[in-house]
Design an enzyme around this catalytic site. Structure first.
Site, PDB file in Angstrom:
ATOM      1  N   GLY A 180      44.089  38.989  32.823  1.00 38.33           N
ATOM      2  CA  GLY A 180      43.205  39.174  32.059  1.00 38.33           C
ATOM      3  C   GLY A 180      41.894  38.173  32.105  1.00 38.33           C
ATOM      4  O   GLY A 180      41.280  38.488  30.845  1.00 38.33           O
ATOM      5  N   HIS A 181      41.284  38.507  33.164  1.00 33.96           N
ATOM      6  CA  HIS A 181      40.035  37.611  33.949  1.00 33.96           C
ATOM      7  C   HIS A 181      39.008  39.229  34.548  1.00 33.96           C
ATOM      8  O   HIS A 181      38.964  37.958  35.458  1.00 33.96           O
ATOM      9  CB  HIS A 181      39.887  36.648  33.863  1.00 33.96           C
ATOM     10  N   TYR A 182      38.790  39.924  34.516  1.00 34.30           N
ATOM     11  CA  TYR A 182      39.312  40.438  33.032  1.00 34.30           C
ATOM     12  C   TYR A 182      39.923  42.268  33.092  1.00 34.30           C
ATOM     13  O   TYR A 182      39.550  42.263  34.205  1.00 34.30           O
ATOM     14  CB  TYR A 182      37.694  41.408  32.619  1.00 34.30           C
ATOM     15  N   ILE A 187      37.045  39.056  38.318  1.00 32.06           N
ATOM     16  CA  ILE A 187      36.019  37.722  38.189  1.00 32.06           C
ATOM     17  C   ILE A 187      36.784  36.554  38.269  1.00 32.06           C
ATOM     18  O   ILE A 187      37.409  36.728  37.973  1.00 32.06           O
ATOM     19  CB  ILE A 187      35.210  38.652  37.666  1.00 32.06           C
TER      20      ILE A 187
END
Lengths: 160, 144
Positions: free
Chosen positions: B41-43, B48
């Site tokens: 979820g990042h991203y 990252i």
């Protein structure tokens, strides 16, 4: 008084499950301040794989995720305010720096984190913010200064 | 995976500890893996390693030191981030190298100050931070 639900927050922040750590905005004053909540649940990935028979203290919500949730709340304020002013922020949202963050308490599954964040200063693609995190009537963190940055071209440059 | 505290991911692969006058030198390595929890979820469009996960890596390295120094019931809890700043980003395949200089204080409870510099595998500075941690005892704290 501006309030935002989760669907609205997803349109503002690039973060996605399970690292989208703002559930609801209770109050937002563009360019100035925000109050938002994040409910801590025992079903979140950070509680996976824990040993059996640990004491209550082992279930404290990780400080790293608490700071992330605070920073995302500030980013909602910043990006919503920028959009309201007709500005577009292009690039990757990152955590730039922070100073004078004190953690004085813990949150546990079932608790609701309530962040209050104020914008101190906006300089181009940099937002300086400060605020506090509460659980009910307990203040569990004070964040003296947090810098969020939108940086271009970050995806291209890789190290090793 | 087995863990004695809530954490978003296993944020260190190896930890090396050496005693120094008044404290310790702690060095740790974490290879960034896109399949680690939370990173999806990042991203979604590219991955990252979040800055706060570098903080988590440092915290876990110091937790290792705390149990080695003070026993398995000792837990290093983050009390203050005096300062933290991030430079070079970390993406999957990168290696995070952590160097912590710890200074112990005989307060009650005991506290430790950490001055930390983090580098990417290619030598670029990725983060630096100064932290204060509190050493809590958890020996049967539910049964006191």
């Amino acid at each position: 008084m501006i309030t935002l639900e989760h669907a609205d927050i997803r349109r503002i922040l690039p973060h996605r499950h399970p690292v989208l750590l703002v559930d609801r905005v209770l109050d937002l004053e563009p360019g100035s301040r925000i109050t938002a909540t994040k409910t801590v649940s025992g079903s979140e990935p950070c509680y996976a794989g824990l040993d059996e028979d640990l004491p209550t203290s082992a279930y404290a919500y990780p400080a790293s995720l608490l700071v992330e949730s605070f920073g995302q709340t500030g980013a909602v304020l910043w990006l919503y305010s920028a959009a309201t002013a007709g500005e577009r922020r292009e690039g990757t949202l990152i955590f730039g720096s922070a100073r004078e963050v004190t953690i004085t308490g813990s949150a546990y599954p079932g608790d609701v984190l309530r962040h209050t964040v104020e914008i101190d200063q906006l300089i181009g693609d940099n937002a300086f913010m400060r605020g506090e995190t509460w659980v009910g009537e307990r203040r569990i963190a004070t964040l003296g200064s947090v810098l969020a940055v939108v940086r271009e071209g970050i995806a291209a440059g890789t190290g090793s | 995976m087995s863990r004695r505290f809530a954490a978003p991911l296993t944020a260190v692969d190896t930890v090396d500890i050496a005693d120094t006058p008044g404290g310790a030198r702690v060095e740790a390595v974490k290879r960034i893996a896109g399949e680690d929890p939370y990173l999806v979820g990042h991203y979604p469009d590219f991955t990252i390693y979040p800055g706060v996960f570098t903080l988590e890596s440092v915290h876990q390295a110091i937790r290792h030191w705390a149990t080695e120094r003070h026993g398995p019931g000792a837990v290093a809890e983050l009390a203050t981030i005096t300062s933290i700043s991030f430079a070079a980003p970390l993406v999957p395949g990168d290696t995070l190298r952590i160097g912590c200089d710890l200074t112990e204080h005989d307060d009650t409870p005991a506290t430790v100050r950490a001055k930390v510099r983090c580098h990417r595998g290619d030598g670029a500075l990725s983060a630096r931070m100064t932290l204060e941690l509190r050493i809590d005892r958890r020996d049967g704290d539910d049964h006191a």
